[in-house]
Design an enzyme around this catalytic site. Structure first.
Site, PDB file in Angstrom:
ATOM      1  N   GLN A  15       0.821  -1.222   0.000  1.00 39.38           N
ATOM      2  CA  GLN A  15       0.000   0.000   0.000  1.00 39.38           C
ATOM      3  C   GLN A  15       0.852   1.268   0.000  1.00 39.38           C
ATOM      4  OE1 GLN A  15      -3.013   0.328   2.974  1.00 39.38           O
ATOM      5  NE2 GLN A  15      -1.941  -0.870   4.491  1.00 39.38           N
ATOM      6  N   VAL A  16       1.888   1.317   0.809  1.00 39.46           N
ATOM      7  CA  VAL A  16       2.747   2.510   0.819  1.00 39.46           C
ATOM      8  C   VAL A  16       3.624   2.528  -0.434  1.00 39.46           C
ATOM      9  CG1 VAL A  16       4.597   3.707   2.055  1.00 39.46           C
ATOM     10  CG2 VAL A  16       2.696   2.703   3.344  1.00 39.46           C
ATOM     11  N   LEU A  40      13.310 -10.434   0.206  1.00 34.98           N
ATOM     12  CA  LEU A  40      14.032  -9.675   1.222  1.00 34.98           C
ATOM     13  C   LEU A  40      14.421 -10.502   2.438  1.00 34.98           C
ATOM     14  CD1 LEU A  40      13.350  -7.260  -0.543  1.00 34.98           C
ATOM     15  CD2 LEU A  40      12.829  -5.977   1.501  1.00 34.98           C
ATOM     16  N   TYR A 102      10.305   2.552   7.090  1.00 33.28           N
ATOM     17  CA  TYR A 102       9.089   2.809   7.877  1.00 33.28           C
ATOM     18  C   TYR A 102       9.014   1.851   9.054  1.00 33.28           C
ATOM     19  CZ  TYR A 102       7.775   5.597   3.891  1.00 33.28           C
ATOM     20  OH  TYR A 102       7.774   6.550   2.906  1.00 33.28           O
ATOM     21  N   THR A 104       6.647   1.290  13.065  1.00 30.84           N
ATOM     22  CA  THR A 104       5.264   1.167  13.513  1.00 30.84           C
ATOM     23  C   THR A 104       5.011   1.678  14.930  1.00 30.84           C
ATOM     24  OG1 THR A 104       3.546  -0.489  14.008  1.00 30.84           O
ATOM     25  CG2 THR A 104       5.809  -1.211  14.243  1.00 30.84           C
ATOM     26  N   ASP A 105       3.779   2.094  15.155  1.00 31.33           N
ATOM     27  CA  ASP A 105       3.319   2.449  16.507  1.00 31.33           C
ATOM     28  C   ASP A 105       3.331   1.241  17.441  1.00 31.33           C
ATOM     29  OD1 ASP A 105       1.352   1.353  14.798  1.00 31.33           O
ATOM     30  OD2 ASP A 105      -0.297   2.193  15.967  1.00 31.33           O
ATOM     31  N   TYR A 128       5.501  -8.868  15.822  1.00 34.27           N
ATOM     32  CA  TYR A 128       5.627  -7.880  14.738  1.00 34.27           C
ATOM     33  C   TYR A 128       6.303  -6.613  15.268  1.00 34.27           C
ATOM     34  CZ  TYR A 128       4.097  -4.094  11.607  1.00 34.27           C
ATOM     35  OH  TYR A 128       4.052  -2.986  10.792  1.00 34.27           O
ATOM     36  N   LYS A 132       9.950  -5.061  14.186  1.00 38.78           N
ATOM     37  CA  LYS A 132      10.096  -3.711  13.626  1.00 38.78           C
ATOM     38  C   LYS A 132      11.054  -2.883  14.487  1.00 38.78           C
ATOM     39  CE  LYS A 132       8.245  -2.161  10.538  1.00 38.78           C
ATOM     40  NZ  LYS A 132       8.623  -2.140   9.091  1.00 38.78           N
ATOM     41  N   TRP A 153      -1.667   2.547  11.724  1.00 37.17           N
ATOM     42  CA  TRP A 153      -3.002   2.266  11.171  1.00 37.17           C
ATOM     43  C   TRP A 153      -3.084   2.678   9.687  1.00 37.17           C
ATOM     44  CZ3 TRP A 153      -7.545   3.228  15.080  1.00 37.17           C
ATOM     45  CH2 TRP A 153      -7.218   2.698  16.325  1.00 37.17           C
TER      46      TRP A 153
HETATM   47  N1  LIG Z   1      -0.222  -1.459   7.508  1.00 33.51           N
HETATM   48  C1  LIG Z   1      -0.194  -0.799   8.662  1.00 33.51           C
HETATM   49  O1  LIG Z   1      -1.219  -0.600   9.325  1.00 33.51           O
HETATM   50  C2  LIG Z   1       1.106  -0.231   9.178  1.00 33.51           C
HETATM   51  C3  LIG Z   1       1.113   0.416  10.415  1.00 33.51           C
HETATM   52  C4  LIG Z   1       2.317   0.939  10.905  1.00 33.51           C
HETATM   53  C5  LIG Z   1       3.467   0.818  10.138  1.00 33.51           C
HETATM   54  N2  LIG Z   1       3.434   0.184   8.945  1.00 33.51           N
HETATM   55  C6  LIG Z   1       4.698   0.049   8.203  1.00 33.51           C
HETATM   56  O2  LIG Z   1       4.559   0.759   6.974  1.00 33.51           O
HETATM   57  C7  LIG Z   1       5.366   0.122   5.962  1.00 33.51           C
HETATM   58  C8  LIG Z   1       4.522  -0.140   4.748  1.00 33.51           C
HETATM   59  O3  LIG Z   1       3.455  -1.030   5.121  1.00 33.51           O
HETATM   60  P1  LIG Z   1       2.254  -1.390   4.159  1.00 33.51           P
HETATM   61  O4  LIG Z   1       1.012  -1.255   4.933  1.00 33.51           O
HETATM   62  O5  LIG Z   1       2.409  -0.681   2.850  1.00 33.51           O
HETATM   63  O6  LIG Z   1       2.537  -2.954   3.956  1.00 33.51           O
HETATM   64  P2  LIG Z   1       1.958  -3.940   2.867  1.00 33.51           P
HETATM   65  O7  LIG Z   1       0.842  -3.327   2.111  1.00 33.51           O
HETATM   66  O8  LIG Z   1       1.775  -5.246   3.572  1.00 33.51           O
HETATM   67  O9  LIG Z   1       3.181  -4.059   1.863  1.00 33.51           O
HETATM   68  C9  LIG Z   1       4.381  -4.673   2.226  1.00 33.51           C
HETATM   69  C10 LIG Z   1       5.056  -5.166   0.968  1.00 33.51           C
HETATM   70  O10 LIG Z   1       6.242  -5.867   1.350  1.00 33.51           O
HETATM   71  C11 LIG Z   1       6.313  -7.037   0.542  1.00 33.51           C
HETATM   72  N3  LIG Z   1       7.096  -8.096   1.174  1.00 33.51           N
HETATM   73  C12 LIG Z   1       6.774  -8.808   2.280  1.00 33.51           C
HETATM   74  N4  LIG Z   1       7.695  -9.762   2.492  1.00 33.51           N
HETATM   75  C13 LIG Z   1       8.608  -9.636   1.489  1.00 33.51           C
HETATM   76  C14 LIG Z   1       9.787 -10.354   1.137  1.00 33.51           C
HETATM   77  N5  LIG Z   1      10.219 -11.395   1.862  1.00 33.51           N
HETATM   78  N6  LIG Z   1      10.482  -9.973   0.038  1.00 33.51           N
HETATM   79  C15 LIG Z   1      10.036  -8.937  -0.719  1.00 33.51           C
HETATM   80  N7  LIG Z   1       8.925  -8.220  -0.441  1.00 33.51           N
HETATM   81  C16 LIG Z   1       8.223  -8.571   0.655  1.00 33.51           C
HETATM   82  C17 LIG Z   1       4.863  -7.464   0.405  1.00 33.51           C
HETATM   83  O11 LIG Z   1       4.709  -8.351  -0.666  1.00 33.51           O
HETATM   84  P3  LIG Z   1       3.546  -9.485  -0.563  1.00 33.51           P
HETATM   85  O12 LIG Z   1       2.257  -8.746  -0.414  1.00 33.51           O
HETATM   86  O13 LIG Z   1       3.701 -10.219  -1.831  1.00 33.51           O
HETATM   87  O14 LIG Z   1       3.877 -10.290   0.665  1.00 33.51           O
HETATM   88  C18 LIG Z   1       4.171  -6.139   0.177  1.00 33.51           C
HETATM   89  O15 LIG Z   1       4.172  -5.772  -1.187  1.00 33.51           O
HETATM   90  C19 LIG Z   1       5.947  -1.122   6.628  1.00 33.51           C
HETATM   91  O16 LIG Z   1       7.230  -0.846   7.108  1.00 33.51           O
HETATM   92  C20 LIG Z   1       5.023  -1.366   7.810  1.00 33.51           C
HETATM   93  O17 LIG Z   1       5.665  -2.078   8.847  1.00 33.51           O
HETATM   94  C21 LIG Z   1       2.282  -0.335   8.438  1.00 33.51           C
END
Ligand SMILES: NC(=O)c1ccc[n+]([C@@H]2O[C@H](COP(=O)([O-])OP(=O)(O)OC[C@H]3O[C@@H](n4cnc5c(N)ncnc54)[C@H](OP(=O)(O)O)[C@@H]3O)[C@@H](O)[C@H]2O)c1
Length: 306
Positions: A15-16, A40, A102, A104-105, A128, A132, A153
């Site tokens: 998503q990001v 990764l 990035y 997380t909270d 998780y 992080k 979130w």
């Molecule tokens: N989502 C939240 O609510 C939230 C909250 C706080 C912080 N964050 C942080 O914000 C950042 C972006 O999060 P997001 O919500 O955009 O996450 P997301 O939508 O889950 O996207 C994460 C991406 O990482 C890829 N990925 C996972 N494992 C991988 C691997 N082994 N090798 C290569 N790619 C891999 C995923 O691919 P697949 O989909 O194919 O697995 C996905 O495209 C992250 O650092 C997250 O920790 C997120």
């Protein structure tokens, strides 16, 4: 920002990652990677990915984000959320690239009454969050031209997120039970990506002074706060047109009544004061950011497809 920059986005399909692609589209040449092109979890693939791209900027939006599944897949979460960012930071230093990561909270335990500051002591309640936090610490240890943005979130027009889940459930259910005793700041991927772009551009232009003036860890969320139930109510109130009157009733439940594999913090609202003080950057209030995402969705797809 000069036009010939090479910008590597890891997790480009997330998503990001997708919003970063949009936001940095005119900043230079974008090199996108995801699961299909580099795993990764394998440090050798991380190194090869960076070395073949030879970027000036690395944006790491990849993460193991399955919060509940991480409880039983600790090694997988650690590999992607801790080891990979460490290797990315080392590779960024090696080629003098800027590294954006990035976090997380969920590094916090939720016990504080007010918003969490960067100086508050993390104490993750789940795997998780621990993975992080280990990633943050590793990146800080490596140092160099790095930025870590802790956010919360996250939702947006693409991917797996609370907004899209709610819109989907609205078509199937008349009533939903949603947790009402966890407080946080819903943050849109659009806001996150645009703020990241502005800060990265400013840093490259020297607007914030030498690296030691700006490199570091910052909280970056939309302003305001709510509970998951408050977020759900706002989604349904603001999507009335899109849902054509199909909004379900939203019943409050306690976290203790909605048991999940991973514990979540009760209060994970983050203070964004440091981000504003250092970069003059302020994300929109969560409600207006939500309006913008819903408008984007409504413009793109007919109600039936949401
Ligand atoms: N989502 C939240 O609510 C939230 C909250 C706080 C912080 N964050 C942080 O914000 C950042 C972006 O999060 P997001 O919500 O955009 O996450 P997301 O939508 O889950 O996207 C994460 C991406 O990482 C890829 N990925 C996972 N494992 C991988 C691997 N082994 N090798 C290569 N790619 C891999 C995923 O691919 P697949 O989909 O194919 O697995 C996905 O495209 C992250 O650092 C997250 O920790 C997120």
């Amino acid at each position: 920002m000069k036009n010939r920059l090479r910008i590597l986005i890891a997790g480009a399909a997330g998503q990001v990652g997708r919003e970063l692609q949009r936001s940095f589209a005119d900043a230079g040449e974008i090199i996108c990677h995801d699961c299909d092109t580099a795993d990764l979890a394998d440090p050798d693939q991380v190194r090869a990915m960076v070395r073949s791209a030879a970027p000036q900027i690395i944006l790491n939006a990849a993460a193991y984000t399955a919060v509940d599944r991480a409880e039983s897949e600790r090694n997988a979460a650690m590999a992607v959320n801790s080891t990979a960012p460490c290797v990315l930071a080392e590779e960024a230093r090696r080629c003098n690239a800027m590294f954006v990561h990035y976090s997380t909270d969920y590094v916090f335990d939720g016990s504080k009454l007010g918003p969490w500051m960067e100086s508050d002591k993390p104490n993750p309640l789940n795997v998780y969050g621990a993975s992080k936090l280990a990633g943050e610490e590793a990146v800080q240890q490596v140092g160099g031209k790095y930025l870590i943005f802790r956010t919360s979130w996250v939702y947006g027009p693409h991917g797996r997120n609370f907004l899209l889940t709610m819109l989907h459930l609205a078509r199937e259910r008349d009533e939903l039970s949603i947790v009402d005793d966890q407080f946080g700041a819903p943050t849109s991927s659009i806001e996150l990506a645009d703020a990241t772009r502005a800060i990265v551009s400013g840093a490259l232009e020297g607007k914030f002074g030498p690296t030691e003036n700006w490199a570091g860890l910052y909280h970056m969320t939309c302003s305001g706060s709510t509970t998951w139930r408050g977020f759900a109510n706002a989604i349904f109130a603001r999507s009335a047109g899109v849902l054509q009157g199909k909004a379900p009733a939203v019943k409050p439940v306690l976290s203790s009544e909605y048991v999940t594999a991973a514990k979540r913090p009760r209060n994970s609202v983050l203070s964004n004061e440091k981000l504003y003080a250092r970069f003059g950057s302020k994300l929109a209030p969560w409600e207006s950011a939500l309006d913008a995402v819903i408008s984007r969705l409504a413009a793109k797809a007919p109600a039936a497809e949401l």
